[in-house]
Design a protein around this motif. Sequence first.
Motif, PDB file in Angstrom:
ATOM      1  N   ILE A  63     -10.139  22.326  10.026  1.00  0.00           N
ATOM      2  CA  ILE A  63     -10.107  23.572   9.250  1.00  0.00           C
ATOM      3  C   ILE A  63      -9.374  24.678  10.014  1.00  0.00           C
ATOM      4  N   LEU A  64      -9.525  24.734  11.338  1.00  0.00           N
ATOM      5  CA  LEU A  64      -8.842  25.775  12.113  1.00  0.00           C
ATOM      6  C   LEU A  64      -7.382  25.417  12.385  1.00  0.00           C
ATOM      7  N   GLY A  65      -7.048  24.133  12.335  1.00  0.00           N
ATOM      8  CA  GLY A  65      -5.660  23.716  12.507  1.00  0.00           C
ATOM      9  C   GLY A  65      -4.866  23.737  11.212  1.00  0.00           C
ATOM     10  N   GLY A  66      -5.560  23.848  10.083  1.00  0.00           N
ATOM     11  CA  GLY A  66      -4.900  23.842   8.771  1.00  0.00           C
ATOM     12  C   GLY A  66      -3.870  24.936   8.571  1.00  0.00           C
ATOM     13  N   PRO A  67      -4.193  26.194   8.884  1.00  0.00           N
ATOM     14  CA  PRO A  67      -3.192  27.253   8.705  1.00  0.00           C
ATOM     15  C   PRO A  67      -1.946  27.050   9.565  1.00  0.00           C
ATOM     16  N   TYR A  68      -2.137  26.556  10.783  1.00  0.00           N
ATOM     17  CA  TYR A  68      -1.001  26.283  11.669  1.00  0.00           C
ATOM     18  C   TYR A  68      -0.155  25.147  11.095  1.00  0.00           C
ATOM     19  N   SER A  69      -0.812  24.166  10.509  1.00  0.00           N
ATOM     20  CA  SER A  69      -0.095  23.056   9.867  1.00  0.00           C
ATOM     21  C   SER A  69       0.726  23.546   8.679  1.00  0.00           C
ATOM     22  N   ILE A  70       0.155  24.448   7.899  1.00  0.00           N
ATOM     23  CA  ILE A  70       0.900  25.036   6.775  1.00  0.00           C
ATOM     24  C   ILE A  70       2.105  25.801   7.306  1.00  0.00           C
ATOM     25  N   GLN A  71       1.889  26.560   8.365  1.00  0.00           N
ATOM     26  CA  GLN A  71       2.964  27.363   8.956  1.00  0.00           C
ATOM     27  C   GLN A  71       4.110  26.490   9.440  1.00  0.00           C
ATOM     28  N   LEU A  72       3.790  25.347  10.032  1.00  0.00           N
ATOM     29  CA  LEU A  72       4.819  24.440  10.551  1.00  0.00           C
ATOM     30  C   LEU A  72       5.431  23.560   9.465  1.00  0.00           C
ATOM     31  N   ASP A  73       4.948  23.701   8.256  1.00  0.00           N
ATOM     32  CA  ASP A  73       5.391  22.875   7.129  1.00  0.00           C
ATOM     33  C   ASP A  73       5.157  21.388   7.438  1.00  0.00           C
ATOM     34  N   ALA A  74       4.016  21.119   8.069  1.00  0.00           N
ATOM     35  CA  ALA A  74       3.665  19.756   8.471  1.00  0.00           C
ATOM     36  C   ALA A  74       2.719  19.099   7.484  1.00  0.00           C
ATOM     37  N   ASN A  75       2.515  19.729   6.350  1.00  0.00           N
ATOM     38  CA  ASN A  75       1.637  19.152   5.349  1.00  0.00           C
ATOM     39  C   ASN A  75       2.329  17.990   4.627  1.00  0.00           C
ATOM     40  N   VAL A  76       1.526  17.154   4.022  1.00  0.00           N
ATOM     41  CA  VAL A  76       2.056  15.979   3.330  1.00  0.00           C
ATOM     42  C   VAL A  76       2.641  16.409   1.991  1.00  0.00           C
ATOM     43  N   ARG A  77       3.808  15.868   1.678  1.00  0.00           N
ATOM     44  CA  ARG A  77       4.468  16.212   0.424  1.00  0.00           C
ATOM     45  C   ARG A  77       5.228  14.989  -0.072  1.00  0.00           C
ATOM     46  N   MET A  78       5.243  14.812  -1.361  1.00  0.00           N
ATOM     47  CA  MET A  78       6.040  13.733  -1.961  1.00  0.00           C
ATOM     48  C   MET A  78       7.499  14.152  -1.890  1.00  0.00           C
ATOM     49  N   ASP A  79       8.273  13.419  -1.142  1.00  0.00           N
ATOM     50  CA  ASP A  79       9.647  13.821  -0.852  1.00  0.00           C
ATOM     51  C   ASP A  79      10.662  12.972  -1.603  1.00  0.00           C
TER      52      ASP A  79
END
Length: 168
Positions: A63-79
Amino acid sequence: MPKAIQLYVRYVEAFNRRVGRIAMYGIFALVGILLWSSISKTFFLPSLWTLEMAQFMMVAYYILGGPYSIQLDANVRMDLIYGSWSPRTKAWVDAFSVLFLIYFLGVLMYGGVNSTVYSLEYGERSPTAWRPYLWPIKIVMCFGIGLMILQAVAEFFKDIGRIRGEQL
């Protein structure tokens, strides 16, 4: 973009970067807890606290790493299609889809705050042999969800800037 939005994005991203970098070290605490769990089950009496503490550490780490993951655009996405789009088209799609994320996080925050208030009022405990209080992890969850909402709004502003041809 107005200076206020630029400052908002800069401060939110700086804060989330620091919290995310600190939260990354939570994995070592999690490994330590799981290692102690294995050692205590093998050589001593099993510890009552290790399973739940490992779960709490994993929740805090995620939960605390989630915002940093969003910031780095490291979230999972259908590409499949997204990767071939222009940066402006991606910004339009991201600006639209982040609104759903903000709504989802708002609903999550509403439920989290209600659950945390309940835990604090009634001294809610886990129904296990260890019986830890649940309010500390619920506060961490609400804090992390709040940071994710702030980061999602910052991402929305950055997408609007990309649509307008500006960089934040």
